[in-house]
Motif scaffolding. Structure first.
Motif, PDB file in Angstrom:
ATOM      1  N   LEU A  18       0.819  -1.206   0.000  1.00 12.31           N
ATOM      2  CA  LEU A  18       0.000   0.000   0.000  1.00 12.31           C
ATOM      3  C   LEU A  18       0.854   1.258   0.000  1.00 12.31           C
ATOM      4  N   ILE A  19       1.884   1.289   0.843  1.00 11.55           N
ATOM      5  CA  ILE A  19       2.766   2.456   0.895  1.00 11.55           C
ATOM      6  C   ILE A  19       3.464   2.660  -0.440  1.00 11.55           C
ATOM      7  N   PHE A  20       3.931   1.579  -1.039  1.00  9.88           N
ATOM      8  CA  PHE A  20       4.628   1.673  -2.315  1.00  9.88           C
ATOM      9  C   PHE A  20       3.729   2.292  -3.387  1.00  9.88           C
ATOM     10  N   CYS A  21       2.498   1.849  -3.434  1.00 11.87           N
ATOM     11  CA  CYS A  21       1.558   2.395  -4.424  1.00 11.87           C
ATOM     12  C   CYS A  21       1.293   3.878  -4.169  1.00 11.87           C
ATOM     13  N   LYS A  22       1.097   4.238  -2.914  1.00 15.42           N
ATOM     14  CA  LYS A  22       0.798   5.623  -2.571  1.00 15.42           C
ATOM     15  C   LYS A  22       1.987   6.541  -2.857  1.00 15.42           C
ATOM     16  N   VAL A  23       3.181   6.123  -2.468  1.00 11.29           N
ATOM     17  CA  VAL A  23       4.374   6.946  -2.669  1.00 11.29           C
ATOM     18  C   VAL A  23       4.615   7.208  -4.149  1.00 11.29           C
ATOM     19  N   ASN A  24       4.315   6.226  -4.977  1.00 14.79           N
ATOM     20  CA  ASN A  24       4.599   6.338  -6.407  1.00 14.79           C
ATOM     21  C   ASN A  24       3.411   6.811  -7.242  1.00 14.79           C
ATOM     22  N   GLY A  25       2.373   7.273  -6.551  1.00 10.26           N
ATOM     23  CA  GLY A  25       1.235   7.867  -7.261  1.00 10.26           C
ATOM     24  C   GLY A  25       0.483   6.909  -8.148  1.00 10.26           C
ATOM     25  N   ILE A  26       0.477   5.637  -7.778  1.00  9.35           N
ATOM     26  CA  ILE A  26      -0.218   4.631  -8.579  1.00  9.35           C
ATOM     27  C   ILE A  26      -1.688   4.611  -8.196  1.00  9.35           C
ATOM     28  N   LEU A 191      14.931  -3.436  20.243  1.00 12.54           N
ATOM     29  CA  LEU A 191      15.505  -2.559  19.223  1.00 12.54           C
ATOM     30  C   LEU A 191      16.672  -1.694  19.700  1.00 12.54           C
ATOM     31  N   SER A 192      16.714  -1.375  20.982  1.00  8.96           N
ATOM     32  CA  SER A 192      17.702  -0.401  21.455  1.00  8.96           C
ATOM     33  C   SER A 192      19.168  -0.771  21.190  1.00  8.96           C
ATOM     34  N   PRO A 193      19.522  -2.063  21.129  1.00 13.02           N
ATOM     35  CA  PRO A 193      20.939  -2.371  20.852  1.00 13.02           C
ATOM     36  C   PRO A 193      21.376  -2.029  19.427  1.00 13.02           C
ATOM     37  N   TYR A 194      20.428  -1.726  18.545  1.00 13.30           N
ATOM     38  CA  TYR A 194      20.755  -1.602  17.127  1.00 13.30           C
ATOM     39  C   TYR A 194      20.499  -0.170  16.645  1.00 13.30           C
ATOM     40  N   LYS A 195      21.518   0.679  16.815  1.00 13.31           N
ATOM     41  CA  LYS A 195      21.376   2.102  16.511  1.00 13.31           C
ATOM     42  C   LYS A 195      21.241   2.353  15.010  1.00 13.31           C
ATOM     43  N   LYS A 196      21.968   1.615  14.207  1.00 20.35           N
ATOM     44  CA  LYS A 196      21.872   1.784  12.755  1.00 20.35           C
ATOM     45  C   LYS A 196      20.484   1.381  12.266  1.00 20.35           C
ATOM     46  N   VAL A 197      19.963   0.304  12.824  1.00 21.06           N
ATOM     47  CA  VAL A 197      18.630  -0.149  12.433  1.00 21.06           C
ATOM     48  C   VAL A 197      17.596   0.923  12.763  1.00 21.06           C
ATOM     49  N   GLN A 198      17.694   1.520  13.933  1.00 19.93           N
ATOM     50  CA  GLN A 198      16.745   2.555  14.328  1.00 19.93           C
ATOM     51  C   GLN A 198      16.822   3.763  13.395  1.00 19.93           C
ATOM     52  N   GLN A 199      18.037   4.167  13.022  1.00 21.20           N
ATOM     53  CA  GLN A 199      18.180   5.311  12.110  1.00 21.20           C
ATOM     54  C   GLN A 199      17.665   4.957  10.721  1.00 21.20           C
ATOM     55  N   TRP A 200      17.910   3.741  10.284  1.00 18.25           N
ATOM     56  CA  TRP A 200      17.426   3.282   8.970  1.00 18.25           C
ATOM     57  C   TRP A 200      15.900   3.273   8.918  1.00 18.25           C
ATOM     58  N   ILE A 201      15.262   2.872  10.007  1.00 18.36           N
ATOM     59  CA  ILE A 201      13.795   2.926  10.075  1.00 18.36           C
ATOM     60  C   ILE A 201      13.327   4.361   9.887  1.00 18.36           C
ATOM     61  N   GLU A 202      13.969   5.307  10.575  1.00 14.11           N
ATOM     62  CA  GLU A 202      13.597   6.718  10.453  1.00 14.11           C
ATOM     63  C   GLU A 202      13.838   7.223   9.034  1.00 14.11           C
ATOM     64  N   THR A 204      13.708   5.502   6.287  1.00 15.22           N
ATOM     65  CA  THR A 204      12.680   4.940   5.404  1.00 15.22           C
ATOM     66  C   THR A 204      11.336   5.626   5.633  1.00 15.22           C
ATOM     67  N   LYS A 205      11.016   5.910   6.882  1.00 15.11           N
ATOM     68  CA  LYS A 205       9.798   6.669   7.178  1.00 15.11           C
ATOM     69  C   LYS A 205       9.810   8.018   6.466  1.00 15.11           C
ATOM     70  N   ASN A 206      10.933   8.732   6.597  1.00 11.97           N
ATOM     71  CA  ASN A 206      11.039  10.063   6.005  1.00 11.97           C
ATOM     72  C   ASN A 206      10.956  10.025   4.489  1.00 11.97           C
ATOM     73  N   ALA A 207      11.545   8.983   3.889  1.00 13.90           N
ATOM     74  CA  ALA A 207      11.552   8.872   2.427  1.00 13.90           C
ATOM     75  C   ALA A 207      10.178   8.543   1.865  1.00 13.90           C
TER      76      ALA A 207
END
Length: 252
Positions: A18-26, A191-202, A204-207
């Protein structure tokens, strides 16, 4: 004819599509299949996906299920989808495919087993399996550590060293977002042990903003409902224990 997407937003793969379709204006029609009511097993839906799972799509006379296959199809079949989602370069595509295959055997398996046997199982009328929950947590933690140390190695914003997200980023982040239904302590513990994962989630949210948050609203509503149910259960147990204590002297 307009693309039809059969989905339940409580389903991680459904949200990714659903997100993919919405982001790409499909242009598409979202058709809800309520998995809490078992609608995925109806004869009508099994005409679309005989496996009885969401998501599934119908594009004209063409039917397709399995979220990764759907994401690849939409990225290739619909004009205007930016190349970074599923690049034309064969080597980049092969790398993305490797992440998607790894996802189903590792991250998804672990997350589904853990969340399903701690929070979602009772909501769907399924019995809890503590052993499955423990095994799921072990695989989930292993998967998060591999994302942190391998798929996100270096200082890249996205998987495979990308500066922009691919369908693999979206699929895996939607999987991890299922942890939002856990209580805050449990989610942070995982999740707290994985700082890169947390930033990557953010990242992807922003993108994919604002569609990412809009599609995930259902998770936060579910979390509030589960928290209320847990509090009610604690209150009932407390009252029951208090009743037992007050009655105890009369039995001696």
């Amino acid at each position: 004819m307009k693309l039809k997407v059969y989905a339940d937003r409580m389903s991680q793969p459904s949200r990714a599509v659903l997100i993919f379709c919405k982001v790409n204006g499909i242009e598409f029609e979202e058709i809800k299949v309520d998995i809490s009511k078992g609608q995925q097993f109806s004869s009508e839906f099994k005409e679309i996906n005989p496996m009885g799972k969401v998501p599934a799509i119908v594009d004209g006379r063409f039917k397709l299920f399995e979220s990764h296959a759907i994401l690849i199809y939409i990225a290739c079949a619909f004009p205007g989808v930016p190349d970074h989602w599923y690049p034309a370069d064969l080597l980049r595509r092969a790398k993305i495919n490797s992440v998607l295959d790894w996802h189903h055997a590792n991250l998804r398996h672990g997350a589904v087993a853990y969340v399903g046997n701690t929070v979602l199982g009772p909501a769907l009328g399924r019995p809890l399996n503590p052993q499955a929950a423990a095994e799921g947590e072990k695989l989930l933690s292993y998967s998060l550590s591999k994302i942190e140390s391998f798929w996100l190695k270096g200082n890249s914003k996205f998987l495979l060293g990308g500066l922009q997200p691919t369908i693999a980023d979206l699929s895996l982040v939607c999987e991890i977002m299922q942890l939002e239904v856990l209580d805050d302590y449990d989610r942070d513990r995982l999740l707290s042990p994985y700082k890169k994962v947390q930033q990557w989630i953010e990242n992807t949210k922003n993108a994919t903003s604002p569609h990412f948050d809009e599609v995930h609203k259902i998770l936060f509503k579910a979390k509030a409902r589960f928290q209320k149910q847990r509090l009610m259960g604690i209150t009932r147990n407390s009252e029951s224990d208090s009743g037992s204590i007050t009655k105890l002297p009369s039995k001696i």
